[in-house]
Scaffold this motif. Sequence first.
Motif, PDB file in Angstrom:
ATOM      1  N   VAL A 105      31.816   5.092  30.452  1.00 63.72           N
ATOM      2  CA  VAL A 105      33.042   4.365  30.119  1.00 63.72           C
ATOM      3  C   VAL A 105      32.953   3.801  28.701  1.00 63.72           C
ATOM      4  CG1 VAL A 105      34.482   2.376  30.699  1.00 63.72           C
ATOM      5  CG2 VAL A 105      33.553   3.823  32.520  1.00 63.72           C
ATOM      6  N   VAL A 106      31.808   3.219  28.363  1.00 62.85           N
ATOM      7  CA  VAL A 106      31.644   2.650  27.023  1.00 62.85           C
ATOM      8  C   VAL A 106      31.804   3.728  25.959  1.00 62.85           C
ATOM      9  CG1 VAL A 106      29.985   1.575  25.451  1.00 62.85           C
ATOM     10  CG2 VAL A 106      30.225   0.714  27.784  1.00 62.85           C
ATOM     11  N   TRP A 107      31.153   4.868  26.153  1.00 64.22           N
ATOM     12  CA  TRP A 107      31.251   5.951  25.169  1.00 64.22           C
ATOM     13  C   TRP A 107      32.707   6.395  25.004  1.00 64.22           C
ATOM     14  CZ3 TRP A 107      33.329  10.597  24.451  1.00 64.22           C
ATOM     15  CH2 TRP A 107      32.927  11.330  23.327  1.00 64.22           C
ATOM     16  N   ALA A 108      33.389   6.663  26.133  1.00 63.52           N
ATOM     17  CA  ALA A 108      34.752   7.190  26.077  1.00 63.52           C
ATOM     18  C   ALA A 108      35.735   6.160  25.525  1.00 63.52           C
ATOM     19  CB  ALA A 108      35.181   7.637  27.474  1.00 63.52           C
ATOM     20  N   ALA A 109      35.573   4.893  25.912  1.00 62.69           N
ATOM     21  CA  ALA A 109      36.483   3.865  25.418  1.00 62.69           C
ATOM     22  C   ALA A 109      36.346   3.686  23.909  1.00 62.69           C
ATOM     23  CB  ALA A 109      36.214   2.544  26.134  1.00 62.69           C
ATOM     24  N   ARG A 110      35.134   3.679  23.429  1.00 63.76           N
ATOM     25  CA  ARG A 110      34.936   3.528  21.989  1.00 63.76           C
ATOM     26  C   ARG A 110      35.476   4.734  21.229  1.00 63.76           C
ATOM     27  NH1 ARG A 110      28.934   0.652  22.353  1.00 63.76           N
ATOM     28  NH2 ARG A 110      29.736  -1.493  22.561  1.00 63.76           N
ATOM     29  N   ALA A 111      35.346   5.930  21.809  1.00 66.78           N
ATOM     30  CA  ALA A 111      35.920   7.121  21.180  1.00 66.78           C
ATOM     31  C   ALA A 111      37.444   7.016  21.133  1.00 66.78           C
ATOM     32  CB  ALA A 111      35.492   8.371  21.937  1.00 66.78           C
ATOM     33  N   ALA A 112      38.047   6.490  22.209  1.00 68.96           N
ATOM     34  CA  ALA A 112      39.501   6.320  22.240  1.00 68.96           C
ATOM     35  C   ALA A 112      39.952   5.267  21.234  1.00 68.96           C
ATOM     36  CB  ALA A 112      39.954   5.933  23.647  1.00 68.96           C
ATOM     37  N   LEU A 113      39.206   4.182  21.126  1.00 65.75           N
ATOM     38  CA  LEU A 113      39.561   3.121  20.179  1.00 65.75           C
ATOM     39  C   LEU A 113      39.428   3.595  18.737  1.00 65.75           C
ATOM     40  CD1 LEU A 113      37.802   0.193  22.063  1.00 65.75           C
ATOM     41  CD2 LEU A 113      40.262   0.397  21.667  1.00 65.75           C
ATOM     42  N   ARG A 114      38.554   4.581  18.497  1.00 66.68           N
ATOM     43  CA  ARG A 114      38.424   5.167  17.154  1.00 66.68           C
ATOM     44  C   ARG A 114      39.473   6.244  16.891  1.00 66.68           C
ATOM     45  NH1 ARG A 114      32.783   5.238  18.624  1.00 66.68           N
ATOM     46  NH2 ARG A 114      32.992   7.476  19.082  1.00 66.68           N
ATOM     47  N   GLY A 115      40.237   6.601  17.909  1.00 66.42           N
ATOM     48  CA  GLY A 115      41.256   7.617  17.755  1.00 66.42           C
ATOM     49  C   GLY A 115      40.766   9.033  17.965  1.00 66.42           C
ATOM     50  N   GLU A 116      39.541   9.206  18.457  1.00 68.61           N
ATOM     51  CA  GLU A 116      38.991  10.539  18.680  1.00 68.61           C
ATOM     52  C   GLU A 116      39.417  11.116  20.023  1.00 68.61           C
ATOM     53  OE1 GLU A 116      34.807  10.006  18.354  1.00 68.61           O
ATOM     54  OE2 GLU A 116      34.917   9.128  16.343  1.00 68.61           O
ATOM     55  N   VAL A 117      39.899  10.248  20.902  1.00 67.65           N
ATOM     56  CA  VAL A 117      40.323  10.626  22.243  1.00 67.65           C
ATOM     57  C   VAL A 117      41.715  10.062  22.461  1.00 67.65           C
ATOM     58  CG1 VAL A 117      39.897  10.232  24.703  1.00 67.65           C
ATOM     59  CG2 VAL A 117      37.994  10.795  23.188  1.00 67.65           C
ATOM     60  N   GLY A 118      42.617  10.895  22.990  1.00 71.77           N
ATOM     61  CA  GLY A 118      43.999  10.458  23.132  1.00 71.77           C
ATOM     62  C   GLY A 118      44.268   9.597  24.342  1.00 71.77           C
ATOM     63  N   ALA A 119      43.441   9.696  25.361  1.00 71.88           N
ATOM     64  CA  ALA A 119      43.601   8.907  26.587  1.00 71.88           C
ATOM     65  C   ALA A 119      42.296   8.949  27.360  1.00 71.88           C
ATOM     66  CB  ALA A 119      44.750   9.444  27.437  1.00 71.88           C
ATOM     67  N   LEU A 120      42.165   8.018  28.272  1.00 69.37           N
ATOM     68  CA  LEU A 120      40.947   7.871  29.064  1.00 69.37           C
ATOM     69  C   LEU A 120      41.325   7.886  30.542  1.00 69.37           C
ATOM     70  CD1 LEU A 120      37.906   7.223  29.199  1.00 69.37           C
ATOM     71  CD2 LEU A 120      38.488   4.818  28.890  1.00 69.37           C
ATOM     72  N   VAL A 121      40.720   8.813  31.304  1.00 72.28           N
ATOM     73  CA  VAL A 121      40.889   8.879  32.753  1.00 72.28           C
ATOM     74  C   VAL A 121      39.523   8.601  33.364  1.00 72.28           C
ATOM     75  CG1 VAL A 121      41.536  10.300  34.731  1.00 72.28           C
ATOM     76  CG2 VAL A 121      42.750  10.565  32.561  1.00 72.28           C
ATOM     77  N   THR A 122      39.433   7.584  34.185  1.00 76.00           N
ATOM     78  CA  THR A 122      38.128   7.170  34.708  1.00 76.00           C
ATOM     79  C   THR A 122      37.990   7.524  36.171  1.00 76.00           C
ATOM     80  OG1 THR A 122      38.992   4.951  35.196  1.00 76.00           O
ATOM     81  CG2 THR A 122      37.936   5.268  33.061  1.00 76.00           C
ATOM     82  N   ALA A 123      36.973   8.314  36.502  1.00 75.21           N
ATOM     83  CA  ALA A 123      36.646   8.573  37.904  1.00 75.21           C
ATOM     84  C   ALA A 123      36.029   7.310  38.500  1.00 75.21           C
ATOM     85  CB  ALA A 123      35.692   9.761  38.012  1.00 75.21           C
ATOM     86  N   PRO A 124      36.035   7.160  39.818  1.00 71.69           N
ATOM     87  CA  PRO A 124      35.644   5.892  40.445  1.00 71.69           C
ATOM     88  C   PRO A 124      34.187   5.507  40.168  1.00 71.69           C
ATOM     89  CG  PRO A 124      36.784   7.302  42.010  1.00 71.69           C
ATOM     90  CD  PRO A 124      36.495   8.144  40.814  1.00 71.69           C
ATOM     91  N   LEU A 125      33.990   4.227  39.902  1.00 68.78           N
ATOM     92  CA  LEU A 125      32.633   3.686  39.857  1.00 68.78           C
ATOM     93  C   LEU A 125      32.431   2.746  41.037  1.00 68.78           C
ATOM     94  CD1 LEU A 125      33.113   0.597  38.778  1.00 68.78           C
ATOM     95  CD2 LEU A 125      32.960   1.618  36.530  1.00 68.78           C
ATOM     96  N   HIS A 126      31.188   2.409  41.307  1.00 69.56           N
ATOM     97  CA  HIS A 126      30.853   1.550  42.449  1.00 69.56           C
ATOM     98  C   HIS A 126      30.470   0.179  41.915  1.00 69.56           C
ATOM     99  CE1 HIS A 126      28.893   0.072  46.090  1.00 69.56           C
ATOM    100  NE2 HIS A 126      29.468   1.064  46.744  1.00 69.56           N
TER     101      HIS A 126
END
Length: 341
Positions: A105-126
């Motif tokens: 999640v941290v990796w993907a969120a930071r990539a999205a905040l930098r504009g490298e990823v257009g959206a984030l879909v998160t599979a379930p965590l526990h």
Amino acid sequence: MNTPIAITQGDAAGIGPEIIVKAWLTAPDLLAGCFVAGDVATLRRAAAWVQGEGVSVPVAQIAAPAEAAHVPPRCIPVLQAVAQAALVAPGQVSAQAGRMAGDCVVWAARAALRGEVGALVTAPLHKEALAAAGEPYARYPGHTELLQALAAEHAGVPVSAMPVRMMLANDELRTVLVSIHVSLREAIELVTESNVLQTLRISHQSVGAALRRAPRIAVAGLNPHAGEGGLFGREEIEAIAPAIARARAEGIDAQGPFAPDTVFMRARGGAEFDVVLAMYHDQGLIPVKYLGVERGVNVTLGLPLVRTSPDHGTAFDLAGTGRADAGSLLAAVRMARQLSK
């Protein structure tokens, strides 16, 4: 979308990796340009479980999000977003799985905040596994609070300056929550004029952006019959109604408070309202989930990025069987595409 969508693998001991494989298997066109931020070995194991049905699902490791566009259909592009480690046992709470899920999640969120990823879909965590992972993840009850902290860090503001809300939605109903992962006792204490007003503002802006018009917002009461004029509680009189009045003065189309046992029916299918504001977690989520868990999507409102998620959990009892349903994940990807336009 030209910018890829990142799908985080979720808890490796749960069904997240398997529903990701099934999503690519059943809807390759929808997943075109998407990639998984996760662990290659975990996804390959999940593919082997699903391949028990007789269908091959190859997994390709990519080095950058842009490479996802060049992977053949039904081939899952995975970016190694976590340190390689031994595979975790399916169906068991694991600190290692919790840390891996958080790191994705941290990796993907930071990539999205930098504009490298257009959206984030998160599979379930526990949540128990996330807490077992220790710092920094032990301080976050779930995805919403972790993403809020990351967005605030990126913006250089305190978390309090990055207010977020949870919306659960399907084709028939949308509901936004005043409070999220807190005890019921604390949730009641959070029903204040300022919190309800802030939720109304976030709902007006975020849902309005998706609809491209001002949304019609119904506000549920906290107490039975919305307090019945103060006979069953005064939160409606002292907090909820004043917040609605202030919101309406700002041009927000908010109405209520309405009896919480009937208001959701009035919003079903957009009949009278586009979204219902619920006072606490279960009040808002039960009606949406009753309409079908496989159809519901969790959306975080107020973030400077698009984040959606299936509305179910890790389903440890199904992990490793290849029988989990990918319907809610596919719905989350569809909604992410819609919100990213």
